[in-house]
Design an enzyme around this catalytic site. Structure first.
Site, PDB file in Angstrom:
ATOM      1  N   HIS A  27       9.326  46.890  37.399  1.00 53.22           N
ATOM      2  CA  HIS A  27       9.449  46.851  38.861  1.00 53.22           C
ATOM      3  C   HIS A  27       8.221  47.330  39.613  1.00 53.22           C
ATOM      4  O   HIS A  27       8.236  47.372  40.839  1.00 53.22           O
ATOM      5  CB  HIS A  27      10.652  47.678  39.331  1.00 53.22           C
ATOM      6  CG  HIS A  27      11.966  47.043  38.999  1.00 53.22           C
ATOM      7  ND1 HIS A  27      12.560  46.093  39.779  1.00 53.22           N
ATOM      8  CD2 HIS A  27      12.796  47.224  37.936  1.00 53.22           C
ATOM      9  CE1 HIS A  27      13.713  45.717  39.238  1.00 53.22           C
ATOM     10  NE2 HIS A  27      13.870  46.381  38.109  1.00 53.22           N
ATOM     11  N   LYS A  61      12.015  49.815  55.645  1.00 55.25           N
ATOM     12  CA  LYS A  61      11.820  49.907  54.201  1.00 55.25           C
ATOM     13  C   LYS A  61      11.420  51.338  53.896  1.00 55.25           C
ATOM     14  O   LYS A  61      11.052  52.085  54.800  1.00 55.25           O
ATOM     15  CB  LYS A  61      10.752  48.931  53.707  1.00 55.25           C
ATOM     16  CG  LYS A  61       9.457  48.953  54.552  1.00 55.25           C
ATOM     17  CD  LYS A  61       8.402  47.985  54.050  1.00 55.25           C
ATOM     18  CE  LYS A  61       8.649  46.568  54.429  1.00 55.25           C
ATOM     19  NZ  LYS A  61       9.045  45.719  53.300  1.00 55.25           N
ATOM     20  N   ARG A  62      11.495  51.740  52.613  1.00 55.87           N
ATOM     21  CA  ARG A  62      11.021  53.070  52.237  1.00 55.87           C
ATOM     22  C   ARG A  62       9.590  53.256  52.747  1.00 55.87           C
ATOM     23  O   ARG A  62       8.798  52.295  52.794  1.00 55.87           O
ATOM     24  CB  ARG A  62      11.054  53.245  50.706  1.00 55.87           C
ATOM     25  CG  ARG A  62      12.448  53.171  50.107  1.00 55.87           C
ATOM     26  CD  ARG A  62      13.303  54.344  50.532  1.00 55.87           C
ATOM     27  NE  ARG A  62      12.732  55.601  50.099  1.00 55.87           N
ATOM     28  CZ  ARG A  62      13.138  56.306  49.038  1.00 55.87           C
ATOM     29  NH1 ARG A  62      14.144  55.877  48.313  1.00 55.87           N
ATOM     30  NH2 ARG A  62      12.560  57.443  48.718  1.00 55.87           N
ATOM     31  N   LYS A 109      16.046  39.132  53.078  1.00 51.09           N
ATOM     32  CA  LYS A 109      17.173  39.372  53.993  1.00 51.09           C
ATOM     33  C   LYS A 109      16.811  38.927  55.407  1.00 51.09           C
ATOM     34  O   LYS A 109      17.616  38.295  56.099  1.00 51.09           O
ATOM     35  CB  LYS A 109      17.534  40.861  54.009  1.00 51.09           C
ATOM     36  CG  LYS A 109      17.962  41.430  52.664  1.00 51.09           C
ATOM     37  CD  LYS A 109      18.015  42.967  52.709  1.00 51.09           C
ATOM     38  CE  LYS A 109      18.074  43.565  51.318  1.00 51.09           C
ATOM     39  NZ  LYS A 109      17.857  45.038  51.333  1.00 51.09           N
TER      40      LYS A 109
HETATM   41  C1  LIG Z   1      16.780  45.733  50.953  1.00 44.06           C
HETATM   42  C2  LIG Z   1      16.640  47.193  51.116  1.00 44.06           C
HETATM   43  C3  LIG Z   1      15.495  47.845  50.646  1.00 44.06           C
HETATM   44  C4  LIG Z   1      14.326  47.116  50.025  1.00 44.06           C
HETATM   45  O1  LIG Z   1      13.491  46.705  51.085  1.00 44.06           O
HETATM   46  P1  LIG Z   1      11.969  46.234  50.829  1.00 44.06           P
HETATM   47  O2  LIG Z   1      11.510  45.807  52.186  1.00 44.06           O
HETATM   48  O3  LIG Z   1      12.054  45.086  49.876  1.00 44.06           O
HETATM   49  O4  LIG Z   1      11.231  47.404  50.311  1.00 44.06           O
HETATM   50  C5  LIG Z   1      15.384  49.215  50.808  1.00 44.06           C
HETATM   51  N1  LIG Z   1      16.385  49.925  51.392  1.00 44.06           N
HETATM   52  C6  LIG Z   1      17.500  49.323  51.881  1.00 44.06           C
HETATM   53  C7  LIG Z   1      18.555  50.163  52.538  1.00 44.06           C
HETATM   54  C8  LIG Z   1      17.675  47.948  51.762  1.00 44.06           C
HETATM   55  O5  LIG Z   1      18.798  47.362  52.228  1.00 44.06           O
END
Ligand SMILES: *Cc1c(COP(=O)(O)O)cnc(C)c1O
Length: 639
Positions: free
Chosen positions: A175, A366-367, A478
């Site tokens: 990953h 995102k994180r 998403k």
């Molecule tokens: C989908 C999701 C992620 C991953 O997001 P990225 O933009 O791909 O890093 C992280 N946290 C939550 C709560 C999510 O729903």
């Protein structure tokens, strides 16, 4: 579950000598079964989770002596193993409990799997036909040594037979490409907690390096690079190497990521066993991310093409002809407007702030991590703010910047970035010149339920990671499925999303993987960006002074240092100009609602291949070799 102690060697049940692990601690694993209901398939699967329970409530010896705290100490220490899920945002931090937790969960599950296999079978050569175990990153990598231990020590199998069963059972999904995020546990921790596993890992390594040496005689450096054990001041076990060697399949999670795995991170392993490597591009579930999260859009889609898309997302392509249907496009805009209104209500509740649902909702959730480059977004907001201050009459597209994301507790820079976004929001939102033009929102406690509220309301999806750093991303998928347009780099699944939706429906910026590679080799110096560009200079100088936080001048000095003095490791300044220009293109497109809606529809209709149903089918077909179970659906009710 056992921990610590020593290993003895002596005759086993078969008379042949076997190893016997004599632990000095045991902990009991309690299973908790969690039902996972399928969608309209008359099936409920079981997810078995574990909690740690002390073998004894308290130590009576300490209790009798009046030392009550000590009496409970052992119990507390044992049960701490599963008290929290040690947060990982791919950064080195606080360690030992996490190591024990990983082993605990792995050992619980493996002992349970072997127990269930033995109910109906006694020939372990059939084990891989009945069981497939997918290592989801390296966190459960110790499973390779644990299954070997169960087969060798408990089942008394010969090494070669046990190793054949083990490698046919495991697959490994990588990953991350970032070398500093790869887990490497100190040999010292194995000696203390898992002495038998250390022996097994050394033996796996000895046999593996022999094979490599036979193929590449006199290449000592290759042996050092590929060894499961990293030499140095502190010897460590490389869990990614253990995962690769112990598995029959190794996959990345997007095409570019798998390519980089085979060409860079795991190049040596790819040279030795190219047949192991394959790609499985990530996906998202349409049930959560469209049907549940966006009931307005889901209903509109179903009205036009039926509900087959819920189980077969590729059917969204049937929306493509509606690009010329003005009525449909007006309905798409109404749905988005209602979702933005609903998010505006949440923002009002959470932040006591009014945001205008007719402004462009520019979203980055995102994180928080430097490689994801939330700082690019911050610099862009500062740039807009500065331009509006200089020219208040400017005819700018009103924008609401919405950000959210958690930082790992030990990651100081990530926490500073959260602080920075909040200080910036305070400055912008309290400046009358920005009224009706610019808003900044930071929502706290980012989590799936919040994502379900935010994503359907987004106009623009920020996917700004430095090329070659985001393995796939799923947030990007998403957003596009919910009709947001992406401003993004050629990184992870962004590349495949852009191919699917068409380059004309995607806002592309930034250097490519190869260009960054060349830039790094030719000696990238961010100071050149600073000296060459008045825009960069003006914005970076905010980080020198006290403008961003009057009470704590110098608070954001570490941002200045990272982007300039420490060489800008994630190429924020290198990509900044391209990002600004691309944001201008976003404004131009947004001024034409007809054009924007067309682009949005092209995104929705072309997201079929990013369904997790497609991903899971590929794992089932290529790695686990399982075919779907026929299911009996109840007869439709007649009335
Ligand atoms: C989908 C999701 C992620 C991953 O997001 P990225 O933009 O791909 O890093 C992280 N946290 C939550 C709560 C999510 O729903």
């Amino acid at each position: 579950m056992r921990f610590g102690g020593r290993v003895e060697y002596g005759p086993g049940r078969s008379g042949r000598a076997v190893h016997r692990w004599m632990p000095d601690k045991t902990v009991v694993g309690i299973p908790y079964d969690f039902p996972i209901a399928g969608y309209g398939n008359n099936t409920v699967n079981n997810l078995r989770l574990w909690t740690a329970k002390a073998t004894e409530e308290f130590d009576l010896r300490f209790f009798s002596g009046g030392d009550y705290l000590r009496a409970y100490e052992q119990k507390a220490l044992s049960e701490n193993i599963t008290k929290v899920l040690y947060p990982d945002d791919r950064i080195e931090e606080g360690r030992e409990l996490r190591f024990r937790q990983q082993y605990f969960f792995v050992s619980c599950s493996l002992q349970d799997i072997v127990r269930r296999f033995k109910v109906g079978h006694d020939d372990f050569s059939k084990f891989p036909d009945k069981v497939a175990i997918q290592l989801n990153d390296t966190h459960p990598a110790i499973a390779v040594a644990e299954l070997m231990r169960l087969l060798l020590d408990a089942e008394e199998m010969e090494w070669d037979a046990a190793w054949d069963v083990t490698t046919r059972t495991f697959g490994y999904t990588n990953h991350t490409l970032m070398p500093e995020a790869l887990e490497r546990w100190p040999v010292r921790m194995f000696e203390e907690h898992l002495p038998r596993h250390l022996q097994i890992i050394y033996e796996i390594n000895r046999r593996f390096l022999r094979q490599v040496a036979n193929r590449f005689p006199n290449d000592v450096e290759r042996l050092a690079r590929m060894s499961l054990v990293e030499e140095g001041a502190e010897k460590r076990v490389r869990m990614a190497h253990l995962s690769v060697v112990g598995s029959h399949s190794v996959n990345g999670v997007s095409q570019v990521h798998t390519g980089l795995l085979t060409q860079r991170l795991l190049r040596d392993f790819h040279e030795v066993s190219p047949e192991k490597f394959n790609n499985k591009t990530n996906g998202i579930t349409p049930r959560r991310w469209l049907l549940k999260a966006n009931p307005g859009l889901a209903a509109l889609v179903t009205e036009r093409i039926g509900d087959g898309w819920v189980k077969d997302l590729a059917q969204l392509e049937r929306l493509l002809p509606l690009a010329d249907d003005d009525g449909f496009k007006a309905r798409l805009r109404e749905v988005k407007r209602a979702n933005k209104q609903r998010l505006a209500e949440l923002v009002a509740e959470e932040c006591s702030l009014h945001v205008d649902p007719d402004s462009l909702f520019d979203v980055q959730v995102k994180r928080i991590h430097e490689y994801k480059r939330q700082l690019l977004n911050v610099l862009h907001i500062l740039h807009r703010y500065t331009r509006l201050k200089e020219n208040p009459a400017q005819d700018a597209v009103p924008r609401t910047f919405i950000l959210a994301g958690k930082a790992a507790p030990g990651y100081a820079m990530a926490k500073l970035i959260i602080r920075l976004i909040n200080d910036l929001a305070f400055i912008v939102n309290n400046d009358a010149d920005m009224h009706g033009r610019l808003r900044v929102v930071f929502l706290s406690d980012y989590r799936v339920s919040l994502a379900e509220r935010i994503i359907p309301a987004a106009d623009l999806s920020e996917q700004t990671s430095a090329a070659g750093t985001e393995a796939s991303g799923t947030g990007n998928m998403k957003f596009a499925l919910n009709g947001a347009l992406t401003i993004g780099t050629l990184d992870g699944a962004n590349i495949e999303i852009r191919e699917a939706v068409g380059a004309e429906n995607f806002f592309l910026f930034g250097h490519t993987v190869e260009e960054l590679h060349d830039l790094r080799r030719s000696g990238y110096n961010p100071w050149d960006c600073y000296h060459r560009s008045p825009d960069v200079r003006r914005i970076m100088d905010y980080f020198q002074g006290h403008f961003l936080n009057l009470e704590q001048p110098g608070l954001y000095r570490p941002v200045w240092e990272s982007l300039l003095d420490h060489g800008d490791p994630w190429f924020v300044l290198a990509d900044f100009h391209s990002y600004l220009e691309c944001q201008e293109a976003v404004d131009r497109a947004y001024r034409d609602p007809e054009r924007w809606t067309r682009m949005s529809l092209a995104n929705i209709a072309n997201m079929g291949r990013f369904s997790s149903d497609r991903t899971i089918l590929e794992y089932a077909r290529d790695i686990w070799h399982v075919t779907p179970c026929p299911i009996e659906l109840p007869a439709p009710e007649s009335n």
